[in-house]
Design a protein around this motif. Structure first.
Motif, PDB file in Angstrom:
ATOM      1  N   GLN A  40     -38.256  32.965   5.440  1.00  0.00           N
ATOM      2  CA  GLN A  40     -39.237  32.292   4.608  1.00  0.00           C
ATOM      3  C   GLN A  40     -39.879  33.252   3.608  1.00  0.00           C
ATOM      4  N   ALA A  53     -35.085  25.281   3.076  1.00  0.00           N
ATOM      5  CA  ALA A  53     -36.242  24.685   2.414  1.00  0.00           C
ATOM      6  C   ALA A  53     -35.918  23.358   1.740  1.00  0.00           C
ATOM      7  N   VAL A  92     -46.020  33.617   4.142  1.00  0.00           N
ATOM      8  CA  VAL A  92     -45.615  32.797   5.287  1.00  0.00           C
ATOM      9  C   VAL A  92     -46.862  32.292   5.997  1.00  0.00           C
TER      10      VAL A  92
END
Length: 305
Positions: A210, A288, A184
Motif C-alpha cells: 500500500q 486497489a 497507510v
C-alpha cells in the motif's frame, strides 16, 4: 379527484421523450484554440526543418558517435549506482525518522536537513577535495590506537561523484519512503496485528504494497531528476554525456547540434524511465482497483480493431 388535483398531476407527469429536442453542446472556442495551437506547432516544426542553425547533418553525425555512446554509458552508470545507493540509504533514514528513539530521529532529521540544504554542486566539490580536509583516516579504538592510511588516493573522481549523488539522493529518498509509510491508514496496521501475523510479514505483505502506491510517483520523479543531475559532475572532469558533448563542441564549435544530441538522449532516457514507472505503478495497483487500466499497447490494439 378535484380539478386542481388533476391539473397538478398532469403538470407533474414528464413529457413524452419523443417530444424532446436534443441540442448538442457546441464549443466554438475549443476549435479556435485547436487551430491556434496547430498553427504554432506547424511553424515550430517548419523552423526546425528549414533553419540552418540547427545543423541537422552534424546532429545525426554525432548522435551515435563512439565517444558519445560511451559517455551515455557513464551517465547510466552514475544514475543506476546513485539510485540504488540513495534508496538503500533512504530506507534506514526513514526508519530512524519514524523511530520513537529521540536520538535516532534527531540524527536522521539533521542529515536530511543538511543534505537538502547544501547544493549538489557544492557536495560534489567537497567530496572531491576530501583529502585536503583529512590527510589520513584512522580505523581502531575511538581516541585511541588504530590503523591509519592516507586519503589522497582513497576516493577517485568517479567515487566522489557517485558518493555525492548517493548521499544527496538518500536525503530525499528517506522523506519519500517516510511519507509513503505514513500514508497507510493506522487501521491497516491494527488489522494486520489482529490477524496474528509476524511483524515482518505485516510489513511486506500488507503495509509495503500500500505504501508503494504513494512512494512510486515521487520516487520516479527523484530518479528522473537524478538522471539530469548527472550532468553536474562535469565539474569533476568525468566523461559523462554532457561533459563529452562540451569537449566535442569545444573542438569544432558546433554548439547547437551537440547540445541537441545531449537533449535528445536525455529525453529518450526519461521516456524509458516513464514507461518503467507506468508498468511498476500498474503492478502495485492490482490490490486497489478491480480492473487494471489498459496499457498503451492494449489501447492501440483496441483502436485498430
Amino acid at each position: 379527484m378535484s380539478v386542481l388535483s388533476q391539473r397538478r398531476a398532469k403538470s407533474a407527469t414528464p413529457p413524452d421523450r419523443d417530444d424532446l429536442v436534443v441540442v448538442p453542446a457546441r464549443h466554438p472556442w475549443r476549435w479556435v484554440a485547436v487551430a491556434a495551437v496547430s498553427v504554432l506547432l506547424a511553424q515550430f516544426v517548419h523552423g526546425l526543418a528549414t533553419n540552418p542553425g540547427w545543423d541537422w547533418p552534424a546532429f545525426f553525425g554525432y548522435f551515435l558517435e563512439k565517444s558519445v555512446v560511451e559517455a551515455l554509458g557513464m551517465t547510466l552508470l552514475l544514475t543506476v549506482g546513485g539510485a540504488i545507493l540513495g534508496f538503500l540509504g533512504g530506507i534506514p533514514l526513514a526508519a530512524m525518522r519514524l523511530s520513537r528513539n529521540p536520538v535516532l530521529s534527531v540524527v536522521s532529521w539533521t542529515y536530511i536537513w543538511v543534505f537538502r540544504s547544501v547544493p549538489l554542486l557544492v557536495q560534489l566539490l567537497f567530496w572531491a577535495n576530501l583529502g585536503y580536509l583529512y590527510e589520513t583516516l584512522q580505523i581502531g579504538i575511538p581516541f585511541g590506537p588504530g590503523w591509519s592510511f592516507p586519503t589522497v588516493n582513497l576516493i577517485s573522481t568517479f567515487g566522489a561523484a557517485l558518493l555525492g549523488l548517493a548521499l544527496h539522493e538518500a536525503a530525499y529518498a528517506g522523506e519519500i519512503i517516510r511519507a509513503g509509510l505514513l500514508s497507510v491508514d493506522a487501521g491497516q496496521h491494527e488489522a494486520a496485528a489482529a490477524l496474528g501475523l509476524p511483524r515482518y510479514r505485516q510489513f511486506f505483505r500488507i503495509v509495503l504494497p500500500q505504501a508503494m502506491r504513494a512512494i512510486l510517483p515521487n520516487a520516479a520523479n527523484l530518479l528522473v531528476n537524478l538522471l539530469k543531475s548527472t550532468s553536474i559532475v562535469y565539474v569533476l572532469a568525468i566523461g559523462e554525456l554532457f561533459y563529452q558533448v562540451q569537449v566535442i563542441y569545444g573542438r569544432n564549435g558546433r554548439v547547437v547540434p551537440l547540445l541537441m544530441v545531449a537533449t535528445v538522449w536525455y529525453v529518450i532516457l526519461t521516456a524509458a524511465l516513464s514507461i518503467l514507472q507506468y508498468y511498476t505503478e500498474r503492478h502495485f495497483a492490482r490490490g486497489a482497483v478491480r480492473n487494471l487500466p489498459p496499457t498503451p499497447f492494449q489501447k492501440l490494439r483496441a483502436a485498430l480493431r
